[in-house]
Design a protein around this motif. Structure first.
Motif, short mmCIF file in Angstrom:
data_model
loop_
_atom_site.label_atom_id
_atom_site.label_comp_id
_atom_site.label_asym_id
_atom_site.label_seq_id
_atom_site.Cartn_x
_atom_site.Cartn_y
_atom_site.Cartn_z
N THR A 6 0.84 -1.20 0.00
CA THR A 6 0.00 0.00 0.00
C THR A 6 0.86 1.24 0.00
O THR A 6 0.64 2.20 -0.75
N VAL A 7 1.88 1.25 0.84
CA VAL A 7 2.88 2.32 0.85
C VAL A 7 4.18 1.74 0.29
O VAL A 7 4.78 0.86 0.92
N HIS A 31 -3.84 7.54 -3.13
CA HIS A 31 -4.91 7.16 -4.06
C HIS A 31 -5.29 5.69 -3.92
O HIS A 31 -6.41 5.31 -4.28
N ARG A 32 -4.40 4.87 -3.38
CA ARG A 32 -4.81 3.50 -3.05
C ARG A 32 -5.83 3.52 -1.93
O ARG A 32 -6.83 2.80 -1.96
N VAL A 33 -5.57 4.34 -0.90
CA VAL A 33 -6.49 4.45 0.23
C VAL A 33 -7.83 5.02 -0.23
O VAL A 33 -8.90 4.57 0.20
N THR A 46 -8.92 5.19 -5.70
CA THR A 46 -8.88 5.81 -7.02
C THR A 46 -8.64 4.79 -8.12
O THR A 46 -9.36 4.75 -9.13
N TRP A 47 -7.61 3.96 -7.94
CA TRP A 47 -7.23 3.03 -9.00
C TRP A 47 -8.31 1.97 -9.25
O TRP A 47 -8.48 1.50 -10.38
N GLN A 48 -9.05 1.61 -8.20
CA GLN A 48 -10.07 0.58 -8.34
C GLN A 48 -11.40 1.13 -8.86
O GLN A 48 -12.10 0.46 -9.63
N GLU A 49 -11.74 2.36 -8.46
CA GLU A 49 -13.10 2.85 -8.68
C GLU A 49 -13.23 3.97 -9.71
O GLU A 49 -14.30 4.13 -10.31
N GLN A 50 -12.18 4.74 -9.93
CA GLN A 50 -12.32 5.93 -10.78
C GLN A 50 -11.92 5.70 -12.24
O GLN A 50 -12.12 6.59 -13.08
N ALA A 89 5.61 8.22 -3.69
CA ALA A 89 5.06 7.14 -2.86
C ALA A 89 3.80 7.61 -2.14
O ALA A 89 2.82 6.85 -2.01
N GLY A 90 3.81 8.86 -1.68
CA GLY A 90 2.63 9.41 -1.03
C GLY A 90 1.45 9.51 -1.97
O GLY A 90 0.30 9.23 -1.59
#
Length: 392
Positions: A135-136, A163-165, A168-172, A157-158
């Motif tokens: 995740t990080v 955006h993982r938290v 973004t990558w899964q839903e947008q 990295a931030g």
């Protein structure tokens, strides 16, 4: 369709910029209305702490770009938005603007930045996957993988972690485009939705035609950089003084290449070349050398195929484009002795290499033409629109 294509250009133009231009022209030639949204890294100022802080903030959420993009979306109402590079001046915030305006989102993954802060999967001369699935991506920060700076790597990295938290990558994003099955698997391992990742290789907008001669030299055409296999190439040529090598390109290792060529008479560095001159250079080669370690794709390989020039490629999983002993030869990654052995064999077996060149040309005609690529792209756009409608 009315299509928005968006891209953050690099300071030094490269393969991603070329693909953005080729795909935009492909869409226009097919009768689509193409709108462009572009940012350019040449406008980045890193002088002083305020500028660096501002750039770090834009990397995470580029509010100014989002504002301009939103105005464009509301004015033009495109049917779909296709993003190429968003780093760092467009940012993933652009996806949110599209989704809020009801515009489906497609993202081409030209590099491995969503997995690796340096976008290379490469560290200290060899492949690296230490950040895969985290995740990080803290190992990248520890090793200062981006621009050899822990601070700059921490910013990237931030952005990735944030955006993982947020999801973004899964839903947008409604559809991702990758260029090989190898990288589809890597991005699935990294957590992207399997059902949203589609393979579409690159293509050539113009067919350069099959060469008519065997070729009289070996060729490297690309960026002079560590991850492009330049050290392996130069070490191999210590024992290949009888094989003429032409090298064309630019990059951070240019002075290293120049110094080496000055002490090895078989190596000839080429000046800047137009695209036509590049194709002429490829046609004059007996084979092209592609020594990169891990790459999302190799545009130069299909350019070589189109000319009927076989390719000697590093044997990594990303090199699935080149079929060993059919369209070229494989050598063990980062192994200069194995590369030298394969070059020696290729140079002394011109008839076999000519046959591989014909097979390479057939591979181009079957898989890398503009016509085939257009149909693949339209299919992905259709699936992205369906996904967006189902999520609405």
């Amino acid at each position: 369709m009315k299509l928005l294509v968006a891209h953050n250009h690099y300071r030094q133009s490269g393969g991603e910029d070329e693909v953005f231009l080729r795909e935009s022209e492909l869409l226009r030639s097919a009768g689509h209305e193409v709108l462009e949204y572009k940012e350019h890294n040449s406008g980045i100022s890193e002088d002083g702490i305020p500028s660096k802080v501002q750039l770090a903030a834009r990397t995470l959420w580029a509010a100014d770009s989002v504002g301009r993009l939103r105005s464009l979306l509301r004015r033009e109402r495109p049917d779909l938005a296709h993003f190429h590079n968003t780093f760092p001046l467009i940012s993933p915030a652009a996806y949110y603007a599209c989704q809020q305006e009801g515009v489906p989102v497609v993202q081409s993954l030209h590099n491995s930045r969503l997995i690796c802060p340096a976008a290379t999967l490469y560290r200290n001369g060899s492949a690296c996957e230490d950040c895969l699935g985290k995740t990080v991506p803290w190992p990248g920060v520890v090793h200062a993988c981006y621009h050899n700076s822990r601070l700059q790597t921490a910013v990237v990295a931030g952005m990735l972690a944030g955006h993982r938290v947020l999801g973004t990558w899964q839903e947008q994003v409604d559809a991702y485009i990758v260029f090989t099955e190898f990288f589809r698997r890597k991005f699935i391992d990294a957590g992207l939705p399997r059902e949203k990742i589609f393979v579409k290789p690159h293509f050539l907008g113009t067919d350069p035609g099959m060469k008519q001669e065997m070729g009289s030299y070996a060729l490297f055409l690309g960026r002079f950089a560590l991850q492009k296999g330049i050290p392996t190439l130069l070490k191999a040529w210590r024992s290949l003084g009888h094989v003429p090598l032409r090298i064309a390109g630019a990059g951070p290792m240019e002075q290293d290449v120049r110094r080496f060529s000055q002490t090895h008479q078989s190596i000839h560095m080429m000046p800047y070349l137009s695209q036509k001159e590049c194709f002429d250079l490829i046609k004059g080669a007996r084979f092209l050398i592609w020594p990169s370690g891990v790459e999302t794709f190799g545009l130069v390989a299909i350019e070589s195929f189109a000319c009927g020039t076989p390719v000697i490629a590093s044997r990594s999983n990303a090199m699935e484009i080149v079929e060993d002993k059919r369209t070229g030869l494989h050598f063990a990654s980062d192994d200069f002795e194995d590369l030298a052995a394969k070059v020696e064999w290729a140079w002394t077996h011109p008839r076999e290499m000519a046959a591989m060149g014909k097979a390479a040309r057939a591979e181009y005609e079957a898989n890398y033409t503009a016509k085939r690529n257009y149909h693949l792209l339209m299919d992905i756009y259709s699936k992205a629109r369906t996904t967006a409608q189902e999520a609405a």
